[in-house]
Design an enzyme around this catalytic site. Sequence first.
Site, PDB file in Angstrom:
ATOM      1  N   ASN A  80      -8.812  34.883   1.262  1.00 31.14           N
ATOM      2  CA  ASN A  80      -8.285  34.212   2.350  1.00 31.14           C
ATOM      3  C   ASN A  80      -9.198  33.676   3.175  1.00 31.14           C
ATOM      4  O   ASN A  80     -10.144  34.278   3.635  1.00 31.14           O
ATOM      5  CB  ASN A  80      -7.102  34.778   3.245  1.00 31.14           C
ATOM      6  CG  ASN A  80      -6.452  33.823   4.317  1.00 31.14           C
ATOM      7  OD1 ASN A  80      -6.423  32.660   4.087  1.00 31.14           O
ATOM      8  ND2 ASN A  80      -5.847  34.350   5.455  1.00 31.14           N
ATOM      9  N   GLY A  81      -9.185  32.024   3.277  1.00 32.21           N
ATOM     10  CA  GLY A  81     -10.145  31.571   4.097  1.00 32.21           C
ATOM     11  C   GLY A  81     -11.064  30.576   3.529  1.00 32.21           C
ATOM     12  O   GLY A  81     -10.926  30.192   2.487  1.00 32.21           O
ATOM     13  N   GLU A 120       7.232  17.062  10.435  1.00 40.50           N
ATOM     14  CA  GLU A 120       6.856  17.933   9.704  1.00 40.50           C
ATOM     15  C   GLU A 120       7.968  18.523   8.601  1.00 40.50           C
ATOM     16  O   GLU A 120       7.463  18.830   7.637  1.00 40.50           O
ATOM     17  CB  GLU A 120       6.925  19.128  10.701  1.00 40.50           C
ATOM     18  CG  GLU A 120       5.624  19.539  11.369  1.00 40.50           C
ATOM     19  CD  GLU A 120       5.613  20.840  12.250  1.00 40.50           C
ATOM     20  OE1 GLU A 120       4.588  21.470  12.338  1.00 40.50           O
ATOM     21  OE2 GLU A 120       6.533  21.039  13.045  1.00 40.50           O
ATOM     22  N   ARG A 169       3.706  31.876   4.893  1.00 39.93           N
ATOM     23  CA  ARG A 169       2.319  31.497   5.542  1.00 39.93           C
ATOM     24  C   ARG A 169       1.872  29.972   4.728  1.00 39.93           C
ATOM     25  O   ARG A 169       1.220  29.489   5.062  1.00 39.93           O
ATOM     26  CB  ARG A 169       1.219  32.480   4.872  1.00 39.93           C
ATOM     27  CG  ARG A 169       1.223  33.583   5.909  1.00 39.93           C
ATOM     28  CD  ARG A 169       0.174  34.542   5.317  1.00 39.93           C
ATOM     29  NE  ARG A 169       0.171  35.767   6.192  1.00 39.93           N
ATOM     30  CZ  ARG A 169      -1.142  35.873   6.895  1.00 39.93           C
ATOM     31  NH1 ARG A 169      -1.963  34.997   6.700  1.00 39.93           N
ATOM     32  NH2 ARG A 169      -1.392  36.731   7.887  1.00 39.93           N
ATOM     33  N   LYS A 179       2.141  28.077   7.788  1.00 45.29           N
ATOM     34  CA  LYS A 179       2.462  28.822   9.246  1.00 45.29           C
ATOM     35  C   LYS A 179       1.242  29.149  10.019  1.00 45.29           C
ATOM     36  O   LYS A 179       1.376  28.849  11.202  1.00 45.29           O
ATOM     37  CB  LYS A 179       3.332  29.875   8.753  1.00 45.29           C
ATOM     38  CG  LYS A 179       4.008  30.679  10.117  1.00 45.29           C
ATOM     39  CD  LYS A 179       4.917  29.799  10.700  1.00 45.29           C
ATOM     40  CE  LYS A 179       5.343  30.209  12.057  1.00 45.29           C
ATOM     41  NZ  LYS A 179       6.306  29.465  12.708  1.00 45.29           N
ATOM     42  N   TRP A 193      -2.947  28.732  -0.660  1.00 45.16           N
ATOM     43  CA  TRP A 193      -2.938  27.493  -0.319  1.00 45.16           C
ATOM     44  C   TRP A 193      -4.146  26.790  -0.270  1.00 45.16           C
ATOM     45  O   TRP A 193      -5.112  27.206   0.120  1.00 45.16           O
ATOM     46  CB  TRP A 193      -2.454  27.525   1.387  1.00 45.16           C
ATOM     47  CG  TRP A 193      -1.818  26.198   1.911  1.00 45.16           C
ATOM     48  CD1 TRP A 193      -0.691  25.800   1.985  1.00 45.16           C
ATOM     49  CD2 TRP A 193      -2.776  25.228   2.627  1.00 45.16           C
ATOM     50  NE1 TRP A 193      -0.782  24.503   2.577  1.00 45.16           N
ATOM     51  CE2 TRP A 193      -2.131  24.125   3.056  1.00 45.16           C
ATOM     52  CE3 TRP A 193      -4.123  25.277   2.683  1.00 45.16           C
ATOM     53  CZ2 TRP A 193      -2.523  23.245   3.646  1.00 45.16           C
ATOM     54  CZ3 TRP A 193      -4.633  24.086   3.407  1.00 45.16           C
ATOM     55  CH2 TRP A 193      -3.887  22.935   3.885  1.00 45.16           C
ATOM     56  N   HIS A 243       2.939  -0.729  26.872  1.00 42.08           N
ATOM     57  CA  HIS A 243       1.711  -0.943  26.544  1.00 42.08           C
ATOM     58  C   HIS A 243       1.163  -0.730  24.760  1.00 42.08           C
ATOM     59  O   HIS A 243       0.136  -0.342  24.540  1.00 42.08           O
ATOM     60  CB  HIS A 243       0.712   0.254  27.204  1.00 42.08           C
ATOM     61  CG  HIS A 243       0.904  -0.091  28.474  1.00 42.08           C
ATOM     62  ND1 HIS A 243       0.314  -0.992  29.468  1.00 42.08           N
ATOM     63  CD2 HIS A 243       1.689   0.828  29.588  1.00 42.08           C
ATOM     64  CE1 HIS A 243       0.406  -0.663  30.663  1.00 42.08           C
ATOM     65  NE2 HIS A 243       1.263   0.221  30.813  1.00 42.08           N
ATOM     66  N   CYS A 259      -3.329  31.788   3.402  1.00 41.09           N
ATOM     67  CA  CYS A 259      -2.982  32.760   1.925  1.00 41.09           C
ATOM     68  C   CYS A 259      -2.358  33.982   2.586  1.00 41.09           C
ATOM     69  O   CYS A 259      -2.825  34.390   3.591  1.00 41.09           O
ATOM     70  CB  CYS A 259      -4.171  32.744   1.414  1.00 41.09           C
ATOM     71  SG  CYS A 259      -5.076  31.242   0.849  1.00 41.09           S
ATOM     72  N   GLU A 318       6.670  16.955  20.841  1.00 44.11           N
ATOM     73  CA  GLU A 318       7.178  18.084  19.949  1.00 44.11           C
ATOM     74  C   GLU A 318       8.368  17.509  19.354  1.00 44.11           C
ATOM     75  O   GLU A 318       8.255  17.925  17.851  1.00 44.11           O
ATOM     76  CB  GLU A 318       7.480  19.253  20.793  1.00 44.11           C
ATOM     77  CG  GLU A 318       8.101  20.314  20.291  1.00 44.11           C
ATOM     78  CD  GLU A 318       7.353  20.957  18.989  1.00 44.11           C
ATOM     79  OE1 GLU A 318       7.973  21.819  18.458  1.00 44.11           O
ATOM     80  OE2 GLU A 318       6.203  20.686  19.178  1.00 44.11           O
ATOM     81  N   LYS A 362       8.367  17.517  15.091  1.00 45.10           N
ATOM     82  CA  LYS A 362       9.148  18.270  14.440  1.00 45.10           C
ATOM     83  C   LYS A 362       9.926  17.642  13.134  1.00 45.10           C
ATOM     84  O   LYS A 362       9.890  18.082  12.046  1.00 45.10           O
ATOM     85  CB  LYS A 362      10.513  18.971  15.271  1.00 45.10           C
ATOM     86  CG  LYS A 362      10.096  20.303  15.722  1.00 45.10           C
ATOM     87  CD  LYS A 362       9.849  21.398  14.964  1.00 45.10           C
ATOM     88  CE  LYS A 362       9.047  22.382  15.580  1.00 45.10           C
ATOM     89  NZ  LYS A 362       7.558  22.409  15.650  1.00 45.10           N
TER      90      LYS A 362
END
Length: 608
Positions: free
Chosen positions: A98-99, A487, A27, A603, A74, A503, A2, A480, A484
Amino acid sequence: MCGIIGIISREQVADRLVDALKRLEYRGYDSAGVATLEDGTLTRLRAEGKLVNLAARLADHPLKGTIGIGHTRWATHGAATEANAHPHATPRLAIVHNGIIENYRELRTELEAEGIVFESQTDTETVAHLVTRELERGQSPKDAVHTVLQRLEGAFSLGFLFNGNEDLLICARRGSPLAIGEGKGEMYLGSDAIALSPFTDDIRYLEEGDFAVLTHDSVSIFDEDGRPVTRPIRKSVGKAFYVDKGNHRHFMQKEIYEQPEVLSHTLGAFVDMSSGRTRIPDGQDLDFSKIRRIALSACGTGFYAALVGRYYFERFAGIPCDLDVASEFRYRESPLGDVDLALFVSQSGETADTLASLRYAKSQGLKTAAIVNVQESTIARESDFVLPTLAGPEIGVASTKAFTCQLMALAALAIRAGVDRGVITPERELELTRTLTEAPRLANEAIRLEEVIERLARDMATKSHALFLGRGFSYPLALEGALKLKEISYIHAEGYAAGELKHGPIALIDETMPVVVVAPHDRSFEKTISNVQEVAARGGEIILITDASGAASGAVEGAQMIVLPDMPEILTPIVYAIPLQLLAYHTAIQMGTDVDQPRNLAKSVTVE
């Protein structure tokens, strides 16, 4: 995750609060709100969704007042509704947070037993009612906040605005970052320096457990025991680095394009360009000669950078490395007797799991080092050694330039470690550092392939799934690349070591499954191509990211290719990351998603 902002001024603050919140959009958030004191009386406006919704409400119902707090939320506790948006309020105060308050259920039950009625589902409102109760018992705002802080469990930052008091803000932090800015007759609080950059570059960072009392002309800071403490003023670089998207459509695209420049900056921190010798930034005494084993830990994209780092340290320095996702590191309880250095990778330097792992390593007596992009962050401040990635603020949620700068830092560190241990001769060191200096140029060459990659992305956007394959240094890039894509485009994607194809994942291959293969013409090229042939034999659609030598081999007929220049192996993770970023970016554009702020993501993940 947040964003928090607070201003004490002699001018109207509502519009300035919203402007500051815009600098914290990176964020991630799903609602926003502001509160001010209008002639001493608490007023507030909140809105679901983006800040434009809040701005529209303020246009219709302006808030007056020279003191106020603002917030972008958030959702953690409760859905993204106006009722759950911050600031939360009682008749005595408003609060932004925040938290996560881990023990809020017990505290809420206690308050409800006393007849308190809650308006939201959040843990934050519990804090508001607890402080209000202490005020009604006769405590001062400072003492009321301190009393409640001692009852809270979890990681959080808090900002309080008190009804009837136009010269007082109180803030506190435990685990989540919080900064105080000082101006002329004005004071500010914010989640980070970027939020405060339009107002001041004189910043104080609260330490773990601190709380502070702000007036127009003073800042009083106290530790968790309530004892006065002094925190130094630092000159923030936020103002110098704050910029808009420029000519780019999104921050992510802009940050991809910035990679040649920021790779140069990062390289310059780890290599004396005049001598070609590696160094530890800022003259820190980090000597690898007696390090028997390194424990690496990170989250998300940082974890994949650390995986490349493990290859670097073992290949170039002969140091065995353990690697853990930070959220698992401290719970695994691995014996650390032969580990002499714990190395953590984080863009923000505030990632909750990584910070908790750092603290666990320190509790076990280990020396700690942090590769971070924010040198004023908590992880940086609590590490024994700070190894900066000079990427500048990264606004797009999906990491791009921070990732490649992390790889550059890890490559240079591995060379330094090899020199310290006598594994790399002075001549070999010069050869390797000269190679690293090629990275910015090669990164630019990769960016110039954007038009080719955009065409491939049009087809990728029609798919529902994708596989990414790689061996050796390319395996972390496969992971990665898949991350991406999912995301920002929301296409399901998985990364695998190419040798693992048979496999299990090969069962998924058919003509509808695109397979992106990262395959520079290196020592594992032939083995990777044999796996690609298995895909081709089953009708899979292949995108081969290779170099001129790999393309010239004609190894895979019918594959669509992204062809990079030939380059030494140490550079391939850095340079090959860029086509993967651009493929994800342009696929997301075709899908019409919110590239810079993808759904459900933030973020900086500052809660566990």
